[in-house]
Each structure stands twice: as structure tokens, then as C-alpha cells.
Design an enzyme around this catalytic site. Sequence first.
Site, PDB file in Angstrom:
ATOM      1  N   GLN A  10     -55.233  15.868  13.154  1.00 59.78           N
ATOM      2  CA  GLN A  10     -56.676  15.994  13.318  1.00 59.78           C
ATOM      3  C   GLN A  10     -57.413  14.993  12.443  1.00 59.78           C
ATOM      4  OE1 GLN A  10     -57.527  20.070  13.695  1.00 59.78           O
ATOM      5  NE2 GLN A  10     -59.733  19.831  13.831  1.00 59.78           N
ATOM      6  N   SER A  94     -49.228  17.543  10.712  1.00 59.79           N
ATOM      7  CA  SER A  94     -49.859  18.818  11.037  1.00 59.79           C
ATOM      8  C   SER A  94     -49.745  19.102  12.538  1.00 59.79           C
ATOM      9  CB  SER A  94     -51.311  18.825  10.548  1.00 59.79           C
ATOM     10  OG  SER A  94     -51.867  20.120  10.616  1.00 59.79           O
ATOM     11  N   LEU A  95     -50.853  19.114  13.299  1.00 57.97           N
ATOM     12  CA  LEU A  95     -50.736  19.389  14.734  1.00 57.97           C
ATOM     13  C   LEU A  95     -49.820  18.383  15.418  1.00 57.97           C
ATOM     14  CD1 LEU A  95     -52.311  17.549  17.164  1.00 57.97           C
ATOM     15  CD2 LEU A  95     -54.211  18.032  15.652  1.00 57.97           C
ATOM     16  N   ARG A 119     -53.626  27.815  18.230  1.00 57.80           N
ATOM     17  CA  ARG A 119     -53.601  27.415  16.819  1.00 57.80           C
ATOM     18  C   ARG A 119     -54.998  27.008  16.349  1.00 57.80           C
ATOM     19  NH1 ARG A 119     -52.512  22.515  13.889  1.00 57.80           N
ATOM     20  NH2 ARG A 119     -51.076  22.751  12.121  1.00 57.80           N
ATOM     21  N   HIS A 204     -54.112  24.621   5.904  1.00 61.04           N
ATOM     22  CA  HIS A 204     -52.889  24.501   5.091  1.00 61.04           C
ATOM     23  C   HIS A 204     -53.022  25.126   3.700  1.00 61.04           C
ATOM     24  CE1 HIS A 204     -50.988  22.205   8.202  1.00 61.04           C
ATOM     25  NE2 HIS A 204     -52.024  21.400   8.258  1.00 61.04           N
ATOM     26  N   GLN A 253     -45.920  26.152   8.459  1.00 61.33           N
ATOM     27  CA  GLN A 253     -46.758  24.964   8.357  1.00 61.33           C
ATOM     28  C   GLN A 253     -48.252  25.295   8.315  1.00 61.33           C
ATOM     29  OE1 GLN A 253     -48.552  23.206  11.417  1.00 61.33           O
ATOM     30  NE2 GLN A 253     -47.285  21.358  11.539  1.00 61.33           N
TER      31      GLN A 253
END
Length: 316
Positions: A10, A94-95, A119, A204, A253
Amino acid sequence: MSIAFTFPGQGSQAVGMGQELAQTFPEAKAVFDEVDAALGQKLSTIMWDGPADDLTLTANAQPALMAVSLATLRVLEDKGVDLAQAAKYVAGHSLGEYSALAAAGSLSVADAARLLRIRGDAMQKAVPVGEGAMAALLGLDFEQAQEIAAAAAQDGQVCQAANDNAPGQVVVSGHKAAVERAIELAKEKGARRAVLLPVSAPFHCALMQPAADAMAEALAAVEINAPKVPLVANVLAQPITDPSEIRTRLVEQVTGTVRWRESVTFMAQDGITTFVEIGTGKVLTGMVKRIAKSAEGVAVNTAADIEALVERLNAD
């Protein structure tokens, strides 16, 4: 040339992303159509026409970034690039980990899109708007950032090192008051810069536990295959291939640190000389230069980039 394929997270989104690919390559257009169908929404219209505020919404940005990455990969595949032969590892920020898994055949594109929508929604809803924050601490190493986050987490508040992106580039996340304390502490410790980030939620960190619970439920209902090449997992900075472990690490995660610096370092030490960023932007490519001085970063997100990479791979 030993290659890892990496996938952006992102912040790399931009209105218009992927449109050239869709207009030029039918196989790319098919990916965007598949994502639209999986979500029951014309996400591609938001991606190409905006408005930017709608694209930036976490629930839209996450599947949109995955869609561009996979559309790019499908074009590469149509031109003869076999990921299993071309790459030693996949990894995503991440994503981007979901993009990496879809690229490696571990998740279907439709499942990856639906999971990222869940998510994004769950991460947005986990903390009321205004209660959480994230800040970039520049010029401090990861251990210093961890110490600052621990010192800032007062009165039962959360503050954690969320992203270890590159040397001297760490992001902390948590309750807004704690993150603001971390900014002041970082400045006292000699940070070159310490600033709040324009994000909609504190990703996170432990505040994301409701989102982690939602992902545990969603991932339990999805088929996960062993990837064609190992995934270097965000939370481990080590390669994994077992589907049950992939499921576990994707849940971890959500609240865990994105260990990107360590992930790139591991791959470089294991012989990776070229990190190919598949999708939108050049964020990860820029990080490679700071993490692994001897390695090369290559961003692939236009038709010209695709042709150049195919030519390089064929030459080797």
C-alpha cells in the site's frame, strides 16, 4: 542473473495504474475482469478513473495493487516467462505477500482479491478513525526504533515497530498519543526526520488483532497450494512453502513487523542479484539500493518494462 520477484504494498497506488496494460494486452484485461467479478464491483473503474480518495481506501487499494501485479505477470507469462524457472524466490511487502502467493500459484487471483478486500475492510474497522497513527523514523536503525517504540508505549498504549523497510527507514504504529511520543523521542535520539504518515489506520501492530482474527477465519476457508517457488515471509524473513504455515504467517503478518530489510538481505546473501518489482511504482526497487548494494532493482510496470525484462531473460 539470480532473480527474486517482489510485489509492492500500500502506498504505491495511483489513479490510472494498469490501464495501459489492459488496453494493450488481452491477458492483462482478463485479470482486471476477474478481480471485478470476484469483488462484485468495477474496481477497475476506480483504478483508472478515480477519484484518488476512493482508490486510496484500504479496501480498494489492496486488491487493486494485487490486480496490477498479476496483470503484469500474466503478460510476462504470455511472452514466455515461467516464474518457476525465472525466479528463485517471491516476496511481497505487506499486502504484496498475497500478490506474491497468487503469482506463485499458491492462491487464485479471485481468492486473493476477496481476501484482500476482507483484509482491507477488517484493518480499517479494527481501530476507530483518529485513535491510531503511524510514523516514519528516518535515520535510526531498527533496534533504536524498537527501543523508542517501547519507551513511547505508556499508560497501556500500543507502540510497535511496524515496518523495517531499509537501513535508517523504520515505521512505528500504535495509539496516536504513543506514536506522537515516539516522534519526539526519535528527534531526541538524533533521527534525521520523524513524521506522521497519511494513513487511515495503525497497521502491523497489536491494535490490528481484530483484523488478524478476521483473516484467520477467511484464510481457513480458502484453498492454499504450495507455491511454485518459496515465499520469503514478511514476519520471518525466511522462505516457506508449506500451505499451513503460509496460512499461519499471513495471519501473524496483520499484527507483526514487516521485516523487509531482513528479507532482502537474506535473499541477497543467498545469491539473488536482481530484484524484479512486479506491479505499480518503484518503491521496493528504491529500497533494494539501500539494503543490498551489490544487487540490482528492476521495476516492471509498463509495456516497455515488460519487453525489456523479456529481452534480458532471453539473453540469459
